[in-house]
Design a protein around this motif. Structure first.
Motif, PDB file in Angstrom:
ATOM      1  N   ALA A  88      -0.425   8.678  11.293  1.00 28.20           N
ATOM      2  CA  ALA A  88      -0.822   7.354  10.798  1.00 28.20           C
ATOM      3  C   ALA A  88       0.374   6.411  10.798  1.00 28.20           C
ATOM      4  N   PHE A  89       1.527   6.929  10.395  1.00 30.14           N
ATOM      5  CA  PHE A  89       2.721   6.087  10.356  1.00 30.14           C
ATOM      6  C   PHE A  89       3.091   5.567  11.748  1.00 30.14           C
ATOM      7  N   LYS A  90       2.851   6.375  12.757  1.00 26.58           N
ATOM      8  CA  LYS A  90       3.158   5.950  14.121  1.00 26.58           C
ATOM      9  C   LYS A  90       2.342   4.725  14.533  1.00 26.58           C
ATOM     10  N   LYS A  91       1.185   4.533  13.910  1.00 21.27           N
ATOM     11  CA  LYS A  91       0.336   3.399  14.237  1.00 21.27           C
ATOM     12  C   LYS A  91       0.837   2.099  13.597  1.00 21.27           C
ATOM     13  N   THR A 107       0.841  -1.200   0.000  1.00 16.37           N
ATOM     14  CA  THR A 107       0.000   0.000   0.000  1.00 16.37           C
ATOM     15  C   THR A 107       0.873   1.246   0.000  1.00 16.37           C
ATOM     16  N   VAL A 108       0.528   2.196  -0.869  1.00 14.28           N
ATOM     17  CA  VAL A 108       1.179   3.505  -0.869  1.00 14.28           C
ATOM     18  C   VAL A 108       0.127   4.564  -0.598  1.00 14.28           C
ATOM     19  N   THR A 109       0.425   5.470   0.319  1.00 16.29           N
ATOM     20  CA  THR A 109      -0.415   6.652   0.508  1.00 16.29           C
ATOM     21  C   THR A 109       0.386   7.879   0.106  1.00 16.29           C
ATOM     22  N   SER A 110      -0.278   8.823  -0.521  1.00 17.33           N
ATOM     23  CA  SER A 110       0.390  10.036  -0.976  1.00 17.33           C
ATOM     24  C   SER A 110      -0.406  11.248  -0.506  1.00 17.33           C
ATOM     25  N   THR A 111       0.249  12.157   0.183  1.00 19.32           N
ATOM     26  CA  THR A 111      -0.332  13.395   0.706  1.00 19.32           C
ATOM     27  C   THR A 111      -1.651  13.113   1.431  1.00 19.32           C
ATOM     28  N   MET A 112      -1.588  12.179   2.377  1.00 16.57           N
ATOM     29  CA  MET A 112      -2.749  11.554   3.012  1.00 16.57           C
ATOM     30  C   MET A 112      -3.555  12.487   3.925  1.00 16.57           C
ATOM     31  N   TYR A 113      -4.868  12.307   3.896  1.00 18.14           N
ATOM     32  CA  TYR A 113      -5.802  12.847   4.879  1.00 18.14           C
ATOM     33  C   TYR A 113      -6.464  11.695   5.622  1.00 18.14           C
ATOM     34  N   LYS A 171       7.374  -1.079   6.844  1.00 21.83           N
ATOM     35  CA  LYS A 171       6.651   0.194   6.815  1.00 21.83           C
ATOM     36  C   LYS A 171       7.665   1.335   6.675  1.00 21.83           C
ATOM     37  N   GLU A 172       7.328   2.347   5.862  1.00 22.10           N
ATOM     38  CA  GLU A 172       8.281   3.426   5.606  1.00 22.10           C
ATOM     39  C   GLU A 172       7.550   4.760   5.456  1.00 22.10           C
ATOM     40  N   LEU A 173       8.131   5.812   6.019  1.00 24.80           N
ATOM     41  CA  LEU A 173       7.629   7.182   5.871  1.00 24.80           C
ATOM     42  C   LEU A 173       8.623   7.963   5.027  1.00 24.80           C
ATOM     43  N   LEU A 174       8.136   8.589   3.960  1.00 26.44           N
ATOM     44  CA  LEU A 174       8.975   9.378   3.062  1.00 26.44           C
ATOM     45  C   LEU A 174       8.446  10.799   3.012  1.00 26.44           C
ATOM     46  N   ILE A 175       9.235  11.755   3.486  1.00 25.61           N
ATOM     47  CA  ILE A 175       8.869  13.177   3.452  1.00 25.61           C
ATOM     48  C   ILE A 175       9.615  13.832   2.304  1.00 25.61           C
ATOM     49  N   ILE A 176       8.864  14.471   1.396  1.00 20.13           N
ATOM     50  CA  ILE A 176       9.443  15.099   0.214  1.00 20.13           C
ATOM     51  C   ILE A 176       9.828  16.544   0.542  1.00 20.13           C
ATOM     52  N   PRO A 177      11.111  16.910   0.457  1.00 17.86           N
ATOM     53  CA  PRO A 177      11.550  18.260   0.830  1.00 17.86           C
ATOM     54  C   PRO A 177      10.805  19.347   0.056  1.00 17.86           C
ATOM     55  N   GLU A 208      -2.425  -3.484  12.852  1.00 19.97           N
ATOM     56  CA  GLU A 208      -2.459  -4.907  12.553  1.00 19.97           C
ATOM     57  C   GLU A 208      -2.146  -5.215  11.091  1.00 19.97           C
ATOM     58  N   ILE A 209      -1.797  -4.190  10.297  1.00 18.01           N
ATOM     59  CA  ILE A 209      -1.427  -4.420   8.905  1.00 18.01           C
ATOM     60  C   ILE A 209      -0.077  -5.135   8.869  1.00 18.01           C
ATOM     61  N   ARG A 210      -0.038  -6.295   8.249  1.00 22.37           N
ATOM     62  CA  ARG A 210       1.210  -7.057   8.169  1.00 22.37           C
ATOM     63  C   ARG A 210       1.935  -6.850   6.850  1.00 22.37           C
ATOM     64  N   ASN A 211       1.208  -6.475   5.818  1.00 21.76           N
ATOM     65  CA  ASN A 211       1.843  -6.245   4.530  1.00 21.76           C
ATOM     66  C   ASN A 211       2.463  -4.852   4.471  1.00 21.76           C
ATOM     67  N   ALA A 212       3.225  -4.591   3.427  1.00 17.86           N
ATOM     68  CA  ALA A 212       4.056  -3.388   3.343  1.00 17.86           C
ATOM     69  C   ALA A 212       3.234  -2.119   3.123  1.00 17.86           C
ATOM     70  N   VAL A 213       3.678  -1.016   3.725  1.00 18.37           N
ATOM     71  CA  VAL A 213       3.042   0.293   3.565  1.00 18.37           C
ATOM     72  C   VAL A 213       4.125   1.357   3.397  1.00 18.37           C
TER      73      VAL A 213
END
Length: 358
Positions: A315-318, A187-193, A324-330, A293-298
Protein backbone atom coordinates in the motif's frame (compact mmCIF):
# COMPACT_ATOMS: atom_id res chain seq x y z
CA UNK A 1 -12.05 -26.70 -2.33
CA UNK A 2 -13.19 -26.47 1.27
CA UNK A 3 -9.76 -25.19 2.26
CA UNK A 4 -10.10 -22.24 -0.11
CA UNK A 5 -13.23 -20.82 1.48
CA UNK A 6 -11.83 -21.35 4.97
CA UNK A 7 -8.75 -19.39 4.00
CA UNK A 8 -10.80 -16.37 2.95
CA UNK A 9 -13.15 -16.52 5.88
CA UNK A 10 -10.39 -16.61 8.45
CA UNK A 11 -10.04 -12.99 7.52
CA UNK A 12 -13.60 -11.80 7.08
CA UNK A 13 -14.47 -13.69 10.27
CA UNK A 14 -11.14 -13.34 11.69
CA UNK A 15 -32.45 5.73 22.94
CA UNK A 16 -29.02 6.28 24.32
CA UNK A 17 -28.71 7.90 27.74
CA UNK A 18 -26.01 10.54 27.66
CA UNK A 19 -25.37 10.10 23.95
CA UNK A 20 -24.98 13.28 21.95
CA UNK A 21 -24.83 14.08 18.28
CA UNK A 22 -23.21 17.06 16.63
CA UNK A 23 -22.47 20.23 18.57
CA UNK A 24 -21.21 20.15 22.15
CA UNK A 25 -23.89 19.53 24.75
CA UNK A 26 -26.72 19.07 22.27
CA UNK A 27 -28.63 16.09 20.97
CA UNK A 28 -28.61 16.72 17.23
CA UNK A 29 -28.86 14.86 13.94
CA UNK A 30 -27.99 15.94 10.43
CA UNK A 31 -31.38 17.63 10.09
CA UNK A 32 -32.08 18.37 13.77
CA UNK A 33 -34.66 15.60 14.03
CA UNK A 34 -33.73 12.89 16.50
CA UNK A 35 -36.55 10.73 15.17
CA UNK A 36 -34.35 10.01 12.15
CA UNK A 37 -31.82 8.24 14.35
CA UNK A 38 -32.07 4.56 15.14
CA UNK A 39 -32.82 3.83 18.77
CA UNK A 40 -29.63 2.18 19.99
CA UNK A 41 -29.08 0.34 23.25
CA UNK A 42 -25.82 1.71 24.64
CA UNK A 43 -24.25 0.29 27.75
CA UNK A 44 -23.76 2.77 30.57
CA UNK A 45 -20.95 1.00 32.39
CA UNK A 46 -17.26 0.90 31.46
CA UNK A 47 -16.96 -2.41 29.64
CA UNK A 48 -13.68 -1.96 27.76
CA UNK A 49 -10.84 -4.48 27.74
CA UNK A 50 -8.47 -1.69 28.88
CA UNK A 51 -8.58 0.44 32.05
CA UNK A 52 -10.26 3.84 32.07
CA UNK A 53 -7.96 6.86 32.09
CA UNK A 54 -8.29 9.61 34.68
CA UNK A 55 -6.78 12.11 32.21
CA UNK A 56 -9.76 12.30 29.84
CA UNK A 57 -13.52 12.67 29.95
CA UNK A 58 -15.47 9.84 28.34
CA UNK A 59 -18.99 9.84 26.91
CA UNK A 60 -21.13 7.98 24.41
CA UNK A 61 -22.11 9.65 21.13
CA UNK A 62 -24.17 8.71 18.11
CA UNK A 63 -24.19 9.96 14.54
CA UNK A 64 -25.55 8.87 11.20
CA UNK A 65 -23.85 7.96 7.92
CA UNK A 66 -25.25 8.92 4.52
CA UNK A 67 -26.90 5.51 4.17
CA UNK A 68 -29.04 6.31 7.21
CA UNK A 69 -27.25 3.92 9.57
CA UNK A 70 -26.77 5.25 13.10
CA UNK A 71 -23.27 4.69 14.45
CA UNK A 72 -22.29 4.45 18.11
CA UNK A 73 -18.98 5.76 19.37
CA UNK A 74 -17.03 6.43 22.53
CA UNK A 75 -15.74 10.00 22.71
CA UNK A 76 -12.65 10.94 24.69
CA UNK A 77 -11.82 14.59 25.48
CA UNK A 78 -8.70 15.74 27.35
CA UNK A 79 -9.60 17.10 30.77
CA UNK A 80 -9.38 20.88 31.07
CA UNK A 81 -9.35 21.21 27.27
CA UNK A 82 -10.14 24.65 25.89
CA UNK A 83 -11.01 26.00 22.47
CA UNK A 84 -11.25 24.09 19.24
CA UNK A 85 -9.23 20.87 19.34
CA UNK A 86 -7.69 18.70 16.66
CA UNK A 87 -9.74 15.52 16.38
CA UNK A 88 -9.18 11.89 15.38
CA UNK A 89 -11.67 9.13 14.47
CA UNK A 90 -10.54 5.55 15.08
CA UNK A 91 -11.89 2.16 14.02
CA UNK A 92 -10.74 -1.45 13.74
CA UNK A 93 -9.51 -4.13 13.83
CA UNK A 94 -11.72 -5.94 11.35
CA UNK A 95 -14.27 -7.84 13.42
CA UNK A 96 -13.49 -5.97 16.63
CA UNK A 97 -15.52 -3.38 18.54
CA UNK A 98 -14.72 0.01 20.03
CA UNK A 99 -14.24 -1.54 23.46
CA UNK A 100 -11.09 -3.24 22.17
CA UNK A 101 -8.11 -1.82 20.25
CA UNK A 102 -9.74 1.25 18.70
CA UNK A 103 -10.87 2.48 22.11
CA UNK A 104 -7.38 2.04 23.51
CA UNK A 105 -5.94 4.07 20.63
CA UNK A 106 -8.61 6.76 21.01
CA UNK A 107 -8.22 7.12 24.76
CA UNK A 108 -4.41 7.25 24.53
CA UNK A 109 -4.47 9.89 21.80
CA UNK A 110 -6.93 11.92 23.88
CA UNK A 111 -4.44 11.81 26.73
CA UNK A 112 -2.05 13.46 24.27
CA UNK A 113 -4.32 16.38 23.52
CA UNK A 114 -6.73 15.28 20.78
CA UNK A 115 -10.52 14.97 20.89
CA UNK A 116 -11.10 11.42 19.70
CA UNK A 117 -13.88 8.98 18.92
CA UNK A 118 -13.70 5.21 18.54
CA UNK A 119 -16.72 4.00 16.60
CA UNK A 120 -18.37 0.69 15.88
CA UNK A 121 -18.75 0.22 12.10
CA UNK A 122 -22.17 -0.19 10.52
CA UNK A 123 -23.99 -3.43 11.40
CA UNK A 124 -21.65 -4.25 14.29
CA UNK A 125 -21.22 -3.66 18.00
CA UNK A 126 -23.57 -1.03 19.40
CA UNK A 127 -24.05 0.62 15.99
CA UNK A 128 -27.23 0.17 14.00
CA UNK A 129 -28.01 -1.41 10.67
CA UNK A 130 -29.62 -4.67 9.62
CA UNK A 131 -28.96 -7.42 8.83
CA UNK A 132 -26.28 -7.68 11.47
CA UNK A 133 -22.62 -8.51 10.92
CA UNK A 134 -22.34 -7.34 7.31
CA UNK A 135 -19.14 -5.79 5.95
CA UNK A 136 -18.89 -3.63 2.84
CA UNK A 137 -15.92 -1.75 1.33
CA UNK A 138 -18.26 1.08 0.36
CA UNK A 139 -20.34 1.42 3.51
CA UNK A 140 -17.39 0.94 5.85
CA UNK A 141 -15.37 3.58 3.99
CA UNK A 142 -18.40 5.85 4.36
CA UNK A 143 -18.35 5.18 8.12
CA UNK A 144 -15.05 7.06 8.37
CA UNK A 145 -16.47 10.01 6.44
CA UNK A 146 -19.57 10.00 8.65
CA UNK A 147 -17.25 10.24 11.65
CA UNK A 148 -15.63 13.27 10.00
CA UNK A 149 -19.11 14.75 9.47
CA UNK A 150 -19.80 14.36 13.18
CA UNK A 151 -16.48 15.80 14.32
CA UNK A 152 -16.52 18.72 11.90
CA UNK A 153 -19.86 20.00 13.24
CA UNK A 154 -18.80 20.12 16.89
CA UNK A 155 -18.12 23.47 18.55
CA UNK A 156 -15.04 22.07 20.28
CA UNK A 157 -13.39 20.68 17.11
CA UNK A 158 -11.40 22.54 14.49
CA UNK A 159 -12.86 21.16 11.23
CA UNK A 160 -9.58 21.85 9.44
CA UNK A 161 -7.67 19.57 11.84
CA UNK A 162 -9.29 16.15 11.59
CA UNK A 163 -7.44 12.87 11.13
CA UNK A 164 -8.25 9.16 11.23
CA UNK A 165 -6.65 5.94 12.46
CA UNK A 166 -7.51 2.57 10.91
CA UNK A 167 -6.36 -0.65 12.57
CA UNK A 168 -6.01 -4.00 10.76
CA UNK A 169 -8.75 -4.24 8.09
CA UNK A 170 -9.80 -0.70 8.88
CA UNK A 171 -6.32 0.39 7.88
CA UNK A 172 -7.08 -0.34 4.24
CA UNK A 173 -10.48 1.30 4.64
CA UNK A 174 -8.79 4.36 6.18
CA UNK A 175 -6.59 4.77 3.12
CA UNK A 176 -9.67 4.30 0.95
CA UNK A 177 -11.44 7.03 2.93
CA UNK A 178 -8.45 9.37 2.70
CA UNK A 179 -8.46 8.95 -1.09
CA UNK A 180 -12.13 9.98 -1.19
CA UNK A 181 -12.47 12.52 1.63
CA UNK A 182 -10.21 15.56 1.34
CA UNK A 183 -11.34 16.76 4.79
CA UNK A 184 -9.14 14.05 6.29
CA UNK A 185 -5.88 15.94 6.78
CA UNK A 186 -3.82 13.07 8.22
CA UNK A 187 -4.24 9.29 8.19
CA UNK A 188 -2.54 6.59 10.25
CA UNK A 189 -2.83 2.89 9.50
CA UNK A 190 -1.69 0.31 12.01
CA UNK A 191 -1.03 -3.37 11.23
CA UNK A 192 -3.04 -2.90 8.02
CA UNK A 193 -4.98 -5.44 5.96
CA UNK A 194 -6.26 -4.86 2.44
CA UNK A 195 -9.53 -6.75 2.84
CA UNK A 196 -10.33 -6.71 -0.87
CA UNK A 197 -6.98 -8.25 -1.73
CA UNK A 198 -6.99 -10.95 0.92
CA UNK A 199 -10.56 -12.03 0.17
CA UNK A 200 -9.99 -12.11 -3.59
CA UNK A 201 -6.50 -13.59 -3.56
CA UNK A 202 -6.20 -15.40 -0.24
CA UNK A 203 -3.28 -15.00 2.11
CA UNK A 204 -0.02 -14.25 0.32
CA UNK A 205 -1.95 -14.07 -2.98
CA UNK A 206 -2.33 -17.84 -3.11
CA UNK A 207 -5.61 -18.01 -5.09
CA UNK A 208 -5.70 -18.04 -8.88
CA UNK A 209 -8.73 -17.23 -11.05
CA UNK A 210 -10.04 -20.82 -10.99
CA UNK A 211 -9.94 -21.06 -7.21
CA UNK A 212 -11.51 -17.63 -6.95
CA UNK A 213 -14.35 -18.78 -9.21
CA UNK A 214 -14.91 -21.83 -7.01
CA UNK A 215 -14.97 -19.54 -3.99
CA UNK A 216 -17.62 -17.37 -5.66
CA UNK A 217 -19.66 -20.49 -6.40
CA UNK A 218 -19.59 -21.49 -2.74
CA UNK A 219 -20.45 -18.01 -1.52
CA UNK A 220 -23.36 -17.66 -3.94
CA UNK A 221 -24.64 -21.11 -3.01
CA UNK A 222 -24.64 -19.83 0.57
CA UNK A 223 -26.72 -16.85 -0.56
CA UNK A 224 -29.37 -19.28 -1.83
CA UNK A 225 -29.34 -21.14 1.47
CA UNK A 226 -29.62 -17.88 3.40
CA UNK A 227 -32.54 -16.77 1.21
CA UNK A 228 -34.37 -20.03 1.87
CA UNK A 229 -33.70 -19.90 5.59
CA UNK A 230 -34.40 -16.20 6.01
CA UNK A 231 -31.24 -15.90 8.08
CA UNK A 232 -27.57 -15.29 7.38
CA UNK A 233 -24.95 -17.91 8.16
CA UNK A 234 -21.99 -16.67 10.18
CA UNK A 235 -18.37 -17.50 9.49
CA UNK A 236 -17.64 -18.47 13.09
CA UNK A 237 -15.13 -15.86 14.24
CA UNK A 238 -11.74 -16.95 15.52
CA UNK A 239 -11.63 -20.72 15.92
CA UNK A 240 -11.89 -22.00 19.49
CA UNK A 241 -10.50 -24.45 20.28
CA UNK A 242 -7.74 -24.02 17.75
CA UNK A 243 -7.59 -26.77 15.10
CA UNK A 244 -4.48 -28.89 14.79
CA UNK A 245 -1.92 -27.23 12.60
CA UNK A 246 -3.41 -23.76 12.86
CA UNK A 247 -1.03 -21.11 11.45
CA UNK A 248 0.91 -19.20 14.09
CA UNK A 249 -0.88 -15.94 13.27
CA UNK A 250 -4.25 -17.61 13.87
CA UNK A 251 -2.92 -18.64 17.27
CA UNK A 252 -2.04 -14.99 17.82
CA UNK A 253 -5.60 -13.95 16.99
CA UNK A 254 -6.86 -16.56 19.45
CA UNK A 255 -4.60 -15.18 22.19
CA UNK A 256 -6.29 -11.80 21.80
CA UNK A 257 -9.91 -12.41 20.87
CA UNK A 258 -10.55 -15.59 22.84
CA UNK A 259 -8.80 -14.81 26.13
CA UNK A 260 -9.23 -12.23 28.87
CA UNK A 261 -6.62 -10.14 27.07
CA UNK A 262 -9.09 -8.95 24.43
CA UNK A 263 -12.35 -10.93 24.55
CA UNK A 264 -15.51 -8.83 24.33
CA UNK A 265 -19.09 -10.05 24.19
CA UNK A 266 -19.96 -7.83 21.20
CA UNK A 267 -16.83 -8.56 19.19
CA UNK A 268 -17.51 -10.57 16.03
CA UNK A 269 -14.07 -12.18 16.12
CA UNK A 270 -14.55 -13.13 19.76
CA UNK A 271 -17.87 -14.79 18.94
CA UNK A 272 -19.83 -15.80 15.82
CA UNK A 273 -18.01 -13.78 13.18
CA UNK A 274 -19.20 -11.99 10.04
CA UNK A 275 -21.91 -13.05 7.63
CA UNK A 276 -20.27 -15.57 5.32
CA UNK A 277 -21.41 -13.80 2.18
CA UNK A 278 -19.77 -10.49 3.15
CA UNK A 279 -16.69 -11.74 1.33
CA UNK A 280 -18.43 -11.26 -2.04
CA UNK A 281 -18.35 -7.47 -2.09
CA UNK A 282 -14.70 -7.35 -1.09
CA UNK A 283 -13.78 -9.80 -3.82
CA UNK A 284 -15.57 -7.70 -6.41
CA UNK A 285 -14.62 -4.18 -5.28
CA UNK A 286 -10.89 -3.46 -4.91
CA UNK A 287 -9.81 -0.87 -2.39
CA UNK A 288 -6.84 1.48 -2.75
CA UNK A 289 -7.54 2.15 -6.45
CA UNK A 290 -6.91 5.87 -5.98
CA UNK A 291 -4.42 5.72 -3.12
CA UNK A 292 -1.84 7.37 -5.35
CA UNK A 293 -4.02 10.49 -5.46
CA UNK A 294 -4.02 11.11 -1.69
CA UNK A 295 -2.46 14.54 -1.16
CA UNK A 296 -2.75 14.73 2.61
CA UNK A 297 -0.35 13.02 5.02
CA UNK A 298 -0.31 9.24 5.62
CA UNK A 299 1.69 7.24 8.18
CA UNK A 300 1.73 3.47 7.63
CA UNK A 301 2.76 1.39 10.67
CA UNK A 302 3.40 -2.34 10.74
CA UNK A 303 5.24 -4.98 12.74
CA UNK A 304 8.46 -6.40 11.34
CA UNK A 305 7.42 -10.02 11.97
CA UNK A 306 3.71 -9.66 11.18
CA UNK A 307 2.29 -12.12 8.64
CA UNK A 308 0.38 -9.17 7.19
CA UNK A 309 3.35 -6.85 6.69
CA UNK A 310 3.17 -7.10 2.90
CA UNK A 311 -0.20 -5.31 2.88
CA UNK A 312 1.32 -2.18 4.38
CA UNK A 313 4.47 -2.29 2.29
CA UNK A 314 2.54 -2.68 -0.96
CA UNK A 315 0.00 0.00 0.00
CA UNK A 316 2.83 2.38 0.84
CA UNK A 317 4.31 1.87 -2.61
CA UNK A 318 1.11 3.32 -4.07
CA UNK A 319 1.36 6.53 -2.04
CA UNK A 320 3.00 9.63 -3.47
CA UNK A 321 4.46 12.76 -1.94
CA UNK A 322 6.92 13.69 0.76
CA UNK A 323 4.23 13.62 3.45
CA UNK A 324 3.96 9.80 3.36
CA UNK A 325 5.90 7.56 5.76
CA UNK A 326 6.31 3.82 6.43
CA UNK A 327 7.26 2.78 9.97
CA UNK A 328 8.22 -0.85 10.65
CA UNK A 329 8.27 -1.79 14.35
CA UNK A 330 11.18 -4.18 15.13
CA UNK A 331 10.20 -7.72 16.22
CA UNK A 332 6.47 -6.91 16.42
CA UNK A 333 3.81 -9.33 15.14
CA UNK A 334 0.35 -8.40 13.89
CA UNK A 335 -1.55 -8.31 17.17
CA UNK A 336 1.22 -6.61 19.12
CA UNK A 337 -0.15 -3.40 17.61
CA UNK A 338 -3.63 -4.17 18.95
CA UNK A 339 -2.94 -3.50 22.60
CA UNK A 340 0.73 -3.55 23.63
CA UNK A 341 1.31 0.00 24.75
CA UNK A 342 5.04 -0.71 24.98
CA UNK A 343 5.04 -1.54 21.25
CA UNK A 344 2.43 0.78 19.69
CA UNK A 345 4.32 3.95 18.66
CA UNK A 346 1.98 6.49 20.27
CA UNK A 347 4.71 9.13 20.51
CA UNK A 348 5.28 8.88 16.76
CA UNK A 349 1.57 9.13 16.08
CA UNK A 350 1.31 12.16 18.35
CA UNK A 351 4.12 13.97 16.58
CA UNK A 352 2.70 13.00 13.17
CA UNK A 353 -0.76 14.35 13.93
CA UNK A 354 0.59 17.50 15.58
CA UNK A 355 2.67 18.16 12.49
CA UNK A 356 -0.15 17.74 10.00
CA UNK A 357 -3.18 18.80 12.05
CA UNK A 358 -2.04 22.37 12.61
Amino acid sequence: MKKVIIMALLVIGTSAAGATNGKTGKNRTNDNNDNNMEKLELTKQWDKVFPQSDKVNHSKVIFRNRYGITLAADMYIPKNANGKLPAIAVSGPFGAVKEQSSGLYAQTMAERGFLTIAFDPSYTGESGGTPRYVASPDINTEDFSAAVDFLSTRDDVDPDRIGIIGICGWGGLAINAAAMDTRIKATVTSTMYDMSRVNANGYFDSLDADKRYELREQLNAQRTIDAKNGTYALSGGVADPLPDGAPWFVKDYHSYYKTSRGYHQRSLNSNGGWNVTSSLSFINIPQLSYADEIRNAVLVIHGEKAHSRYFSEDAFKKLKGENKELLIIPDAVHIDLYDRIDVIPFEKMESFFKKYLK
